[in-house]
Design a protein around this motif. Structure first.
Motif, short mmCIF file in Angstrom:
data_model
loop_
_atom_site.label_atom_id
_atom_site.label_comp_id
_atom_site.label_asym_id
_atom_site.label_seq_id
_atom_site.Cartn_x
_atom_site.Cartn_y
_atom_site.Cartn_z
N ILE A 168 18.61 14.66 -38.35
CA ILE A 168 18.97 14.81 -36.94
C ILE A 168 19.94 13.71 -36.53
O ILE A 168 20.92 13.96 -35.82
N GLY A 169 19.70 12.47 -37.00
CA GLY A 169 20.61 11.37 -36.71
C GLY A 169 21.99 11.62 -37.27
O GLY A 169 23.01 11.37 -36.61
N GLY A 170 22.06 12.13 -38.51
CA GLY A 170 23.35 12.45 -39.13
C GLY A 170 24.07 13.55 -38.37
O GLY A 170 25.27 13.46 -38.10
N LEU A 171 23.33 14.59 -38.00
CA LEU A 171 23.94 15.67 -37.22
C LEU A 171 24.39 15.18 -35.85
O LEU A 171 25.42 15.62 -35.34
N ALA A 172 23.61 14.26 -35.25
CA ALA A 172 23.98 13.71 -33.95
C ALA A 172 25.29 12.94 -34.04
O ALA A 172 26.16 13.05 -33.17
N LEU A 173 25.48 12.15 -35.11
CA LEU A 173 26.72 11.41 -35.28
C LEU A 173 27.90 12.35 -35.51
O LEU A 173 28.98 12.17 -34.95
N ILE A 174 27.69 13.38 -36.34
CA ILE A 174 28.75 14.36 -36.57
C ILE A 174 29.07 15.08 -35.25
O ILE A 174 30.23 15.29 -34.90
N GLY A 175 28.03 15.44 -34.51
CA GLY A 175 28.22 16.09 -33.22
C GLY A 175 28.95 15.20 -32.22
O GLY A 175 29.82 15.66 -31.48
N LEU A 176 28.61 13.91 -32.21
CA LEU A 176 29.28 12.97 -31.31
C LEU A 176 30.76 12.87 -31.66
O LEU A 176 31.63 12.94 -30.78
N GLY A 177 31.07 12.73 -32.95
CA GLY A 177 32.47 12.68 -33.37
C GLY A 177 33.22 13.95 -33.03
O GLY A 177 34.36 13.90 -32.55
N THR A 178 32.58 15.10 -33.24
CA THR A 178 33.20 16.38 -32.92
C THR A 178 33.41 16.52 -31.41
O THR A 178 34.46 16.99 -30.96
N SER A 179 32.44 16.08 -30.63
CA SER A 179 32.55 16.13 -29.17
C SER A 179 33.71 15.28 -28.67
O SER A 179 34.48 15.70 -27.80
N ILE A 180 33.83 14.07 -29.23
CA ILE A 180 34.94 13.18 -28.84
C ILE A 180 36.27 13.84 -29.18
O ILE A 180 37.19 13.87 -28.37
N LEU A 181 36.37 14.40 -30.38
CA LEU A 181 37.60 15.05 -30.82
C LEU A 181 37.93 16.25 -29.90
O LEU A 181 39.05 16.36 -29.41
N CYS A 182 36.96 17.11 -29.67
CA CYS A 182 37.20 18.31 -28.86
C CYS A 182 37.58 17.95 -27.42
O CYS A 182 38.49 18.57 -26.86
N SER A 183 36.90 16.99 -26.83
CA SER A 183 37.22 16.62 -25.45
C SER A 183 38.63 16.08 -25.33
O SER A 183 39.33 16.38 -24.35
N HIS A 184 39.09 15.34 -26.32
CA HIS A 184 40.46 14.82 -26.29
C HIS A 184 41.48 15.92 -26.55
O HIS A 184 42.54 15.94 -25.92
N LEU A 185 41.18 16.82 -27.48
CA LEU A 185 42.13 17.88 -27.79
C LEU A 185 42.25 18.90 -26.63
O LEU A 185 43.34 19.40 -26.35
N MET A 186 41.14 19.16 -25.96
CA MET A 186 41.17 20.10 -24.83
C MET A 186 41.83 19.47 -23.60
O MET A 186 42.45 20.19 -22.82
N ALA A 187 41.69 18.16 -23.46
CA ALA A 187 42.28 17.48 -22.29
C ALA A 187 43.79 17.33 -22.42
O ALA A 187 44.50 17.22 -21.43
N GLY A 188 44.28 17.26 -23.64
CA GLY A 188 45.70 16.96 -23.76
C GLY A 188 46.40 17.93 -24.58
O GLY A 188 47.50 18.12 -24.73
#
Length: 188
Positions: A168-188
């Motif tokens: 769960i911790g590993g998936l949370a870190l992958i999810g956090l990284g993916t969330s950061i990437l997606c939020s930046h790509l969608m914003a700009g």
């Protein structure tokens, strides 16, 4: 910036480090308090330095930092999260050896990956009338306390749920990284 605002910012910047340290604690077989303090110190120091770097960059470098910060976070958190997932699938004896062998590298990579957002916050604070050193110290201290506690709490979770907590911790870190990437790509 009011003391309450600084406190909210400090806790908000520390949550991802808390989650990562819970995963580290779950992956370790009975981490010592000194290991938890080391984890808290590394996360706290890195988390305190990154808003200072962002603040210093200010207007001039904000477009360059914003252009790559999401990719850096995505790659680092994906690698560390993926390693946690792979590590959770190993037999218990191999898991303990692996956790001790690469722990400093994994700790530093996780700390940097979870603190990239603090650099962006530092850039935005450059445009406000704040004492950046007070804010950075508050963020670093909150991260130190939360990460140290998270490592010890992860040990308790790990004793019962072990591999699942690490997954769960590993998936949370992958999810956090993916969330950061997606939020930046969608914003700009």
């Amino acid at each position: 910036m009011s003391p309450a605002s600084i406190a909210v910012l400090a806790v908000g910047m520390s949550v991802d480090a808390l989650l990562a340290s819970i995963g580290r604690g779950a992956a370790s077989s009975r981490p010592r308090f000194t290991q938890a303090l080391r984890t808290g110190a590394v996360f706290g120091i890195v988390e305190a330095i990154t808003p200072l770097i962002g603040w210093a960059a200010g207007f001039a470098a904000s477009q360059y930092v914003a252009a790559v910060d999401h990719w850096i976070a995505f790659v680092l958190l994906g690698i560390v999260g993926g390693r946690m997932l792979l590590h959770s699938m190993k037999p218990a004896a191999e898991r303990n050896d692996a956790a001790q062998g690469n722990s400093l590298w994994a700790l530093m990579a996780t700390a940097i990956g979870t603190s990239i957002d603090a650099m962006a916050v530092g850039v935005s604070l450059a445009f406000l009338d704040v004492n950046i050193f007070v804010v950075a110290l508050a963020i670093g201290f909150a991260t130190f306390v939360m990460s140290t506690g998270g490592m010890m709490a992860g040990n308790l979770v790990g004793a019962k749920f072990g591999r699942w907590a690490e997954r769960i911790g590993g998936l949370a870190l992958i999810g956090l990284g993916t969330s950061i990437l997606c939020s930046h790509l969608m914003a700009g």
